[in-house]
Every structure is written in structure tokens, then in C-alpha cells.
Design an enzyme around this catalytic site. Structure first.
Site, short mmCIF file in Angstrom:
data_model
loop_
_atom_site.label_atom_id
_atom_site.label_comp_id
_atom_site.label_asym_id
_atom_site.label_seq_id
_atom_site.Cartn_x
_atom_site.Cartn_y
_atom_site.Cartn_z
N ILE A 94 -68.47 -60.15 -2.81
CA ILE A 94 -69.10 -59.53 -3.97
C ILE A 94 -68.07 -59.23 -5.04
O ILE A 94 -68.37 -59.31 -6.24
CB ILE A 94 -69.89 -58.26 -3.56
CG1 ILE A 94 -70.74 -57.76 -4.73
CG2 ILE A 94 -68.97 -57.18 -3.03
CD1 ILE A 94 -71.78 -58.74 -5.23
N ALA A 95 -66.85 -58.90 -4.64
CA ALA A 95 -65.78 -58.67 -5.63
C ALA A 95 -65.49 -59.96 -6.39
O ALA A 95 -65.29 -59.94 -7.61
CB ALA A 95 -64.52 -58.17 -4.94
N SER A 122 -56.00 -54.58 -2.64
CA SER A 122 -56.57 -54.81 -1.33
C SER A 122 -55.73 -54.02 -0.34
O SER A 122 -54.73 -53.40 -0.71
CB SER A 122 -56.53 -56.30 -1.00
OG SER A 122 -57.09 -56.56 0.28
N ARG A 123 -56.14 -54.05 0.92
CA ARG A 123 -55.34 -53.35 1.94
C ARG A 123 -54.06 -54.10 2.26
O ARG A 123 -53.14 -53.55 2.87
CB ARG A 123 -56.16 -53.17 3.21
CG ARG A 123 -57.32 -52.19 3.06
CD ARG A 123 -57.96 -51.90 4.40
NE ARG A 123 -59.14 -51.04 4.30
CZ ARG A 123 -59.11 -49.71 4.25
NH1 ARG A 123 -57.93 -49.09 4.26
NH2 ARG A 123 -60.22 -49.00 4.18
N HIS A 175 -66.71 -46.58 0.65
CA HIS A 175 -67.01 -46.23 -0.74
C HIS A 175 -66.58 -44.81 -1.08
O HIS A 175 -66.02 -44.57 -2.15
CB HIS A 175 -68.51 -46.39 -1.02
CG HIS A 175 -68.95 -47.81 -1.14
ND1 HIS A 175 -70.26 -48.17 -1.37
CD2 HIS A 175 -68.26 -48.97 -1.07
CE1 HIS A 175 -70.35 -49.49 -1.43
NE2 HIS A 175 -69.15 -49.99 -1.25
N LYS A 185 -73.41 -50.84 -4.23
CA LYS A 185 -74.47 -50.24 -3.45
C LYS A 185 -74.42 -50.81 -2.04
O LYS A 185 -73.85 -51.90 -1.86
CB LYS A 185 -75.81 -50.46 -4.15
CG LYS A 185 -76.64 -51.69 -3.76
CD LYS A 185 -76.10 -53.04 -3.98
CE LYS A 185 -75.97 -53.38 -5.45
NZ LYS A 185 -75.23 -54.69 -5.57
N ARG A 231 -69.66 -57.38 9.55
CA ARG A 231 -69.93 -56.12 8.84
C ARG A 231 -71.41 -55.74 8.88
O ARG A 231 -71.76 -54.56 8.85
CB ARG A 231 -69.46 -56.20 7.39
CG ARG A 231 -70.26 -57.15 6.51
CD ARG A 231 -69.84 -57.07 5.06
NE ARG A 231 -70.68 -57.90 4.21
CZ ARG A 231 -71.86 -57.52 3.73
NH1 ARG A 231 -72.32 -56.31 4.00
NH2 ARG A 231 -72.59 -58.32 2.98
N ASP A 249 -77.52 -52.51 3.39
CA ASP A 249 -77.09 -53.73 2.71
C ASP A 249 -78.21 -54.35 1.88
O ASP A 249 -77.98 -54.78 0.74
CB ASP A 249 -76.59 -54.75 3.73
CG ASP A 249 -75.61 -55.73 3.11
OD1 ASP A 249 -76.01 -56.87 2.83
OD2 ASP A 249 -74.46 -55.35 2.90
#
Length: 353
Positions: free
Chosen positions: A16-17, A37-38, A80, A98, A175, A188
Site C-alpha cells: 500500500i505504501a 523502514s525497520r 499504527h 485504515k 499478516r 483489513d
């Protein structure tokens, strides 16, 4: 921020990013200046893909980047609260994907934080920014179909057809099935049907729900019946084990509005009024292609330039109301995420519309 451009940071590098960033870089008044990012490797790869000048291997560096006007948070739901909260604490404005958070308590914390800081905060409910959905809501408000009697909306996907599926099922680590990541159909996908119903009717007075749960304890499919003191009802359904029609309809005392497949990013709908021929409403050339995330990006930038701390199209009180409904549905079907207390998934106090 200038009159010419709004500088964006992207927090997370998933699908989605990427979709949002691809639309964002096409806007002449938007500039994507940083991504986080991580891991540094993931941020660097994303930055190279979209020509972003700065890549950070941790969220805090992005949050502290004072050259960023607004951060788009695209992590899984479970992160989030932490990601958006970090950015708000650092003085950044935030557009958060969302479902807004895991539960209403986390949502209330973010809203309180944004209001205390005077920062802009908005849920990335792109459906609410779609010109056709705005036109539909206007018709309903103006009485084009009379008093609303029933809203129907569904969103389901065939999880076994996703690339990550193994032997016809999604693995527990995916996920959508992982409780640690806020998995399940409701947060989701179900957030869309619920948000559509509440756009037209407000927060329901009563909620009934049923679900099929996975071995991990997340909902594979959920159906809910929402009711209002006006007598209006809404039937909403979501699934990650079957591809549904993904349509919506609004029935009133004087007619009906039907939205075809992909109701949450529609480019057309049909108005049926008693005694008249059906009337189709379609997106115009200026509305952009179906599936565009540009509408919500434009709304964020408009609000920032106007000095607004929330959008009238996606008001924070509306986001909180949707989160309370999602909490109530989860309470009815028995879905609780790791770390939640009973009070966070117990029946919230509903405010009848």
C-alpha cells in the site's frame, strides 16, 4: 510547505505504501522527500524505486526530519498507534492508513495527541475522498431516495488465490491471519463496508454479528447487522476466504442507489427512483482513474495549506465512531488481539445517530 509543494515522508515500504507513493509522485504539488523502514536495506530499495532522496533505517529518524510536512503511515494496523504517535510527538502531520488503529482506545490516544499538539491527523479512508462517493452522499442527504431504510456493503477476497497462499490457504504467518499484526477480515476489509454505512447513517445504536474464526483467533469472515433508532438497518460482510461481489447499495423509501464491484473506489453508480428511468452517475475526466489514491492526497494537502488540523471529509470524530463499531463487532464474535485487555474489546458505549 510552500504554495508550490507539500513535502511527504513515507513510513513503511509494503504494497500500500508503494501504491500511494506511485500516485503521489504524479502530483505536481507533492514532493516525496524521505522514506523509512525497520531496515536500511528496505528503505534504500524503496527510495531508489521512486527516486526519493532520503532513506532511513528507523522510524524515529523520519519523525525527526523537519523538512517533512506530513508523514504517510502504512504499517500493519498493529503498529499504527506507535508509528503515528511517534510522528505526532515529533511535530509531524500524519495521514494514517485504515483501519486507523487496533481499537478505539488507541484511536482516542492518537486523536488526543494530535489535538494537543495542534497537528493535522487523518485516516487514509480514500473512499471518503472519492468524488463519486461524495456525490452519492450528497444525493442521499438531499432526499433523492427518501428516508434511508437499508444499506448493504460487502468486501471479500479469495485468500487462497493470493501469491502468498500455500496449498490453497494463507499461511498463519501472513499478516491477514497473524493476530500480532491485527489480522483478520474485519480490520483489513470490513472497515470499508462499516465506514460506508456510517458515512450515510452515522454511528449505529445497536450491533449484532457472527464470524468464522481461524485457529489463530482472527476472523476469516464476518457478517454484522447494524441498526439505528430511525429504523434504518445496514448489512455488512467481509471475508478473506471468498471473493465476494464487493458491491454496495442504499435503499430508501423513494428509491435505491446501486454501486457495482469495487464500491469503495467506484467510478460509477446508478440511481433508481420510483417512477423514473435509472440514472447513471460516472466519474468525469478530472476525477482521475478508478483506484486512484490521489484524492486523499489532494485532500491532505488542501487541508494543510488551509491550516486545518483535520479534514471535513474524513473527520476524526467519524473515525473514532467507526473504531467503536469495529470494537463492538469484535466483541460480539470473540476476536481479541495480543496485549488487549477485556475493557478494550468489550462492548463500547454507542452513541445513537
Amino acid at each position: 510547505m510552500t504554495e508550490q509543494s507539500v513535502r511527504w515522508g513515507i513510513l513503511a515500504t509494503g504494497g500500500i505504501a508503494a501504491a500511494f507513493t506511485a500516485d503521489l509522485v504524479d502530483l505536481p504539488d507533492a514532493e516525496v522527500v524521505a522514506v523509512a523502514s525497520r531496515t536500511q536495506a528496505s528503505a534504500k530499495a524503496f527510495a531508489e524505486r521512486f527516486g526519493i532522496p532520503r532513506a532511513y533505517g528507523d522510524w524515529d529518524a523520519l519523525a525527526r526530519d523537519e523538512d517533512i510536512d506530513v508523514v504517510y503511515v502504512a504499517t500493519p494496523h498493529s503498529a499504527h498507534r506507535a508509528a503515528a504517535g511517534l510522528c505526532l510527538e515529533a511535530g509531524r502531520n500524519v495521514l494514517c492508513e485504515k483501519a486507523f488503529t487496533l481499537n478505539a482506545r488507541e484511536a482516542e490516544e492518537l486523536v488526543a495527541l494530535s489535538r494537543a499538539r495542534g497537528s493535522f491527523l487523518m485516516e487514509a479512508m480514500w473512499m471518503y475522498c472519492n468524488p463519486l462517493i461524495l456525490r452519492l452522499a450528497e444525493l442521499v442527504r438531499d432526499g433523492a431516495i427518501g428516508d434511508v431504510r437499508h444499506v448493504q456493503a460487502d468486501f471479500g477476497l479469495a485468500g487462497h488465490l493470493l501469491p502468498e497462499a500455500r496449498n490453497g490457504i494463507l499461511p498463519p504467518s501472513h499478516r491477514l491471519r497473524d493476530p500480532e499484526q491485527g489480522g483478520g477480515a474485519l480490520l483489513d476489509l470490513g472497515v470499508y463496508p462499516v465506514s460506508f454505512a456510517q458515512l450515510l447513517l452515522g454511528e449505529p445504536a445497536d450491533i449484532a454479528a457472527r464470524a468464522v474464526l481461524s485457529d489463530e483467533g482472527v476472523d476469516l469472515q464476518t457478517g454484522a447487522l447494524l441498526s439505528w433508532e430511525s429504523g434504518a438497518l445496514a448489512s455488512v460482510h467481509c471475508s478473506i476466504i471468498g471473493g465476494t461481489a464487493t458491491t454496495a447499495s442504499v435503499t430508501g423509501s423513494l428509491g435505491r442507489i446501486d454501486i457495482p464491484y469495487g464500491f469503495f473506489h467506484t467510478d460509477r453508480f446508478v440511481l433508481h427512483r420510483d417512477g423514473r428511468d435509472p440514472e447513471e452517475f460516472a466519474a468525469g475526466p478530472a476525477d482521475g482513474p478508478r483506484g486512484s489514491l490521489k484524492h486523499e492526497a489532494r485532500e491532505v494537502m488542501r487541508a494543510l495549506r488551509a491550516g486545518e488540523t483535520e479534514s471535513p471529509l474524513v473527520p476524526l470524530d467519524g473515525t473514532l465512531a467507526v473504531m467503536r463499531t469495529l470494537d463492538a463487532i469484535r466483541d460480539r464474535v470473540g476476536v481479541r488481539y495480543p496485549g488487549e485487555t477485556p475493557s478494550e474489546t468489550g462492548e463500547p458505549e454507542l452513541t445513537p445517530a
